[in-house]
Motif scaffolding. Sequence first.
Motif, PDB file in Angstrom:
ATOM      1  N   LEU A 119       0.825  -1.206   0.000  1.00  0.00           N
ATOM      2  CA  LEU A 119       0.000   0.000   0.000  1.00  0.00           C
ATOM      3  C   LEU A 119       0.864   1.264   0.000  1.00  0.00           C
ATOM      4  O   LEU A 119       0.544   2.238  -0.686  1.00  0.00           O
ATOM      5  N   ALA A 120       1.956   1.247   0.765  1.00  0.00           N
ATOM      6  CA  ALA A 120       2.854   2.412   0.800  1.00  0.00           C
ATOM      7  C   ALA A 120       3.432   2.669  -0.584  1.00  0.00           C
ATOM      8  O   ALA A 120       3.502   3.820  -1.033  1.00  0.00           O
ATOM      9  N   PHE A 121       3.843   1.610  -1.275  1.00  0.00           N
ATOM     10  CA  PHE A 121       4.370   1.776  -2.631  1.00  0.00           C
ATOM     11  C   PHE A 121       3.282   2.337  -3.548  1.00  0.00           C
ATOM     12  O   PHE A 121       3.536   3.267  -4.324  1.00  0.00           O
ATOM     13  N   HIS A 122       2.089   1.795  -3.447  1.00  0.00           N
ATOM     14  CA  HIS A 122       0.977   2.243  -4.290  1.00  0.00           C
ATOM     15  C   HIS A 122       0.633   3.706  -4.021  1.00  0.00           C
ATOM     16  O   HIS A 122       0.459   4.502  -4.957  1.00  0.00           O
ATOM     17  N   PHE A 123       0.563   4.082  -2.747  1.00  0.00           N
ATOM     18  CA  PHE A 123       0.214   5.457  -2.394  1.00  0.00           C
ATOM     19  C   PHE A 123       1.333   6.421  -2.778  1.00  0.00           C
ATOM     20  O   PHE A 123       1.066   7.545  -3.216  1.00  0.00           O
ATOM     21  N   ALA A 124       2.589   6.001  -2.627  1.00  0.00           N
ATOM     22  CA  ALA A 124       3.713   6.860  -3.026  1.00  0.00           C
ATOM     23  C   ALA A 124       3.696   7.081  -4.537  1.00  0.00           C
ATOM     24  O   ALA A 124       3.961   8.188  -5.018  1.00  0.00           O
ATOM     25  N   GLU A 125       3.381   6.034  -5.280  1.00  0.00           N
ATOM     26  CA  GLU A 125       3.295   6.155  -6.736  1.00  0.00           C
ATOM     27  C   GLU A 125       2.140   7.083  -7.120  1.00  0.00           C
ATOM     28  O   GLU A 125       2.279   7.923  -8.012  1.00  0.00           O
ATOM     29  N   THR A 126       1.028   6.963  -6.437  1.00  0.00           N
ATOM     30  CA  THR A 126      -0.109   7.852  -6.688  1.00  0.00           C
ATOM     31  C   THR A 126       0.264   9.297  -6.387  1.00  0.00           C
ATOM     32  O   THR A 126      -0.083  10.210  -7.151  1.00  0.00           O
ATOM     33  N   ARG A 127       0.980   9.489  -5.303  1.00  0.00           N
ATOM     34  CA  ARG A 127       1.411  10.841  -4.933  1.00  0.00           C
ATOM     35  C   ARG A 127       2.364  11.412  -5.982  1.00  0.00           C
ATOM     36  O   ARG A 127       2.259  12.581  -6.376  1.00  0.00           O
ATOM     37  N   ARG A 128       3.290  10.584  -6.469  1.00  0.00           N
ATOM     38  CA  ARG A 128       4.224  11.029  -7.504  1.00  0.00           C
ATOM     39  C   ARG A 128       3.462  11.406  -8.775  1.00  0.00           C
ATOM     40  O   ARG A 128       3.741  12.431  -9.403  1.00  0.00           O
ATOM     41  N   GLN A 129       2.480  10.609  -9.142  1.00  0.00           N
ATOM     42  CA  GLN A 129       1.686  10.914 -10.336  1.00  0.00           C
ATOM     43  C   GLN A 129       0.867  12.188 -10.144  1.00  0.00           C
ATOM     44  O   GLN A 129       0.736  12.988 -11.071  1.00  0.00           O
ATOM     45  N   ASP A 130       0.314  12.369  -8.955  1.00  0.00           N
ATOM     46  CA  ASP A 130      -0.436  13.601  -8.679  1.00  0.00           C
ATOM     47  C   ASP A 130       0.468  14.817  -8.792  1.00  0.00           C
ATOM     48  O   ASP A 130       0.059  15.854  -9.338  1.00  0.00           O
ATOM     49  N   ASP A 131       1.693  14.709  -8.282  1.00  0.00           N
ATOM     50  CA  ASP A 131       2.641  15.827  -8.386  1.00  0.00           C
ATOM     51  C   ASP A 131       2.975  16.123  -9.852  1.00  0.00           C
ATOM     52  O   ASP A 131       3.051  17.281 -10.258  1.00  0.00           O
ATOM     53  N   ALA A 132       3.162  15.057 -10.626  1.00  0.00           N
ATOM     54  CA  ALA A 132       3.467  15.243 -12.048  1.00  0.00           C
ATOM     55  C   ALA A 132       2.280  15.874 -12.775  1.00  0.00           C
ATOM     56  O   ALA A 132       2.458  16.758 -13.623  1.00  0.00           O
ATOM     57  N   ILE A 133       1.075  15.456 -12.430  1.00  0.00           N
ATOM     58  CA  ILE A 133      -0.128  16.029 -13.046  1.00  0.00           C
ATOM     59  C   ILE A 133      -0.247  17.502 -12.689  1.00  0.00           C
ATOM     60  O   ILE A 133      -0.567  18.339 -13.543  1.00  0.00           O
ATOM     61  N   GLU A 134       0.017  17.822 -11.418  1.00  0.00           N
ATOM     62  CA  GLU A 134      -0.060  19.220 -10.983  1.00  0.00           C
ATOM     63  C   GLU A 134       0.967  20.077 -11.729  1.00  0.00           C
ATOM     64  O   GLU A 134       0.666  21.198 -12.147  1.00  0.00           O
ATOM     65  N   LYS A 135       2.164  19.528 -11.910  1.00  0.00           N
ATOM     66  CA  LYS A 135       3.204  20.263 -12.637  1.00  0.00           C
ATOM     67  C   LYS A 135       2.780  20.491 -14.089  1.00  0.00           C
ATOM     68  O   LYS A 135       2.933  21.593 -14.624  1.00  0.00           O
ATOM     69  N   LEU A 136       2.246  19.450 -14.720  1.00  0.00           N
ATOM     70  CA  LEU A 136       1.788  19.595 -16.104  1.00  0.00           C
ATOM     71  C   LEU A 136       0.618  20.565 -16.213  1.00  0.00           C
ATOM     72  O   LEU A 136       0.544  21.349 -17.167  1.00  0.00           O
ATOM     73  N   ASN A 137      -0.288  20.524 -15.243  1.00  0.00           N
ATOM     74  CA  ASN A 137      -1.400  21.480 -15.254  1.00  0.00           C
ATOM     75  C   ASN A 137      -0.894  22.915 -15.126  1.00  0.00           C
ATOM     76  O   ASN A 137      -1.421  23.824 -15.770  1.00  0.00           O
ATOM     77  N   GLY A 138       0.129  23.124 -14.302  1.00  0.00           N
ATOM     78  CA  GLY A 138       0.740  24.454 -14.187  1.00  0.00           C
ATOM     79  C   GLY A 138       1.349  24.896 -15.512  1.00  0.00           C
ATOM     80  O   GLY A 138       1.213  26.064 -15.905  1.00  0.00           O
ATOM     81  N   GLN A 139       2.007  23.964 -16.200  1.00  0.00           N
ATOM     82  CA  GLN A 139       2.587  24.301 -17.499  1.00  0.00           C
ATOM     83  C   GLN A 139       1.499  24.630 -18.517  1.00  0.00           C
ATOM     84  O   GLN A 139       1.653  25.543 -19.329  1.00  0.00           O
ATOM     85  N   VAL A 140       0.389  23.905 -18.464  1.00  0.00           N
ATOM     86  CA  VAL A 140      -0.723  24.185 -19.381  1.00  0.00           C
ATOM     87  C   VAL A 140      -1.313  25.562 -19.082  1.00  0.00           C
ATOM     88  O   VAL A 140      -1.612  26.328 -20.007  1.00  0.00           O
ATOM     89  N   ARG A 141      -1.478  25.881 -17.783  1.00  0.00           N
ATOM     90  CA  ARG A 141      -2.010  27.209 -17.421  1.00  0.00           C
ATOM     91  C   ARG A 141      -1.074  28.317 -17.914  1.00  0.00           C
ATOM     92  O   ARG A 141      -1.522  29.329 -18.446  1.00  0.00           O
ATOM     93  N   ASP A 142       0.249  28.132 -17.736  1.00  0.00           N
ATOM     94  CA  ASP A 142       1.213  29.130 -18.213  1.00  0.00           C
ATOM     95  C   ASP A 142       1.148  29.285 -19.724  1.00  0.00           C
ATOM     96  O   ASP A 142       1.175  30.405 -20.245  1.00  0.00           O
ATOM     97  N   ALA A 143       1.055  28.174 -20.425  1.00  0.00           N
ATOM     98  CA  ALA A 143       0.982  28.223 -21.882  1.00  0.00           C
ATOM     99  C   ALA A 143      -0.314  28.907 -22.323  1.00  0.00           C
ATOM    100  O   ALA A 143      -0.308  29.699 -23.279  1.00  0.00           O
TER     101      ALA A 143
END
Length: 179
Positions: free
Chosen positions: A124-148
């Motif tokens: 579960l820790a591995f799964h949740f850490a992976e989910t957290r990493r993906q959420d961070d990546a999504i947030e970063k990409l959303n920020g880039q989309v907003r800037d663009a």
Amino acid sequence: MMNSLATRTTVVLSAMLLAACAATPVKQTPVLVQTPPRVIVVPDPSVAELLAYYSSVRLMTPSELAKAQQDMAKADASAKNNLRRAMLAATVHGTGDLARALALLEPIAQSTDEPALAPLAQLLAFHFAETRRQDDAIEKLNGQVRDAQRRNDQLNEKLEGLKNIERSLSVRPAAGAPK
């Protein structure tokens, strides 16, 4: 005549040679092959119960999740209840909930008190850490989309401004045309 005698002799010798090879059967010794013992994994009933709980948590509505969290807040701080709390926190998936879930799982994953629960907590820790990493990546990409999008809007405003300037300029008369 000599040629036919040599041919016959060659044929007879070849046949005898082939017969001699076929006459000696090759003896094969039987080889015993050992198959590995069959391993039957019997899951710990508490792990099976926790997996069933996680499946049910994932199907809960937000109001059901809130009620389940309230109920878990009243429960003791056993390893099983902390696993349930982590599952609920990760399913709610709000700000900081994955970090809270990971913090709840860490002591269980490293504990020797409940060895049956440690692998589940690690998974579960591995799964949740992976989910957290993906959420961070999504947030970063959303920020880039907003800037663009913001840059695109600014460029469109400049383009419209230039078009307005071009429209406001008076049309120049053609060269040689009377004034």
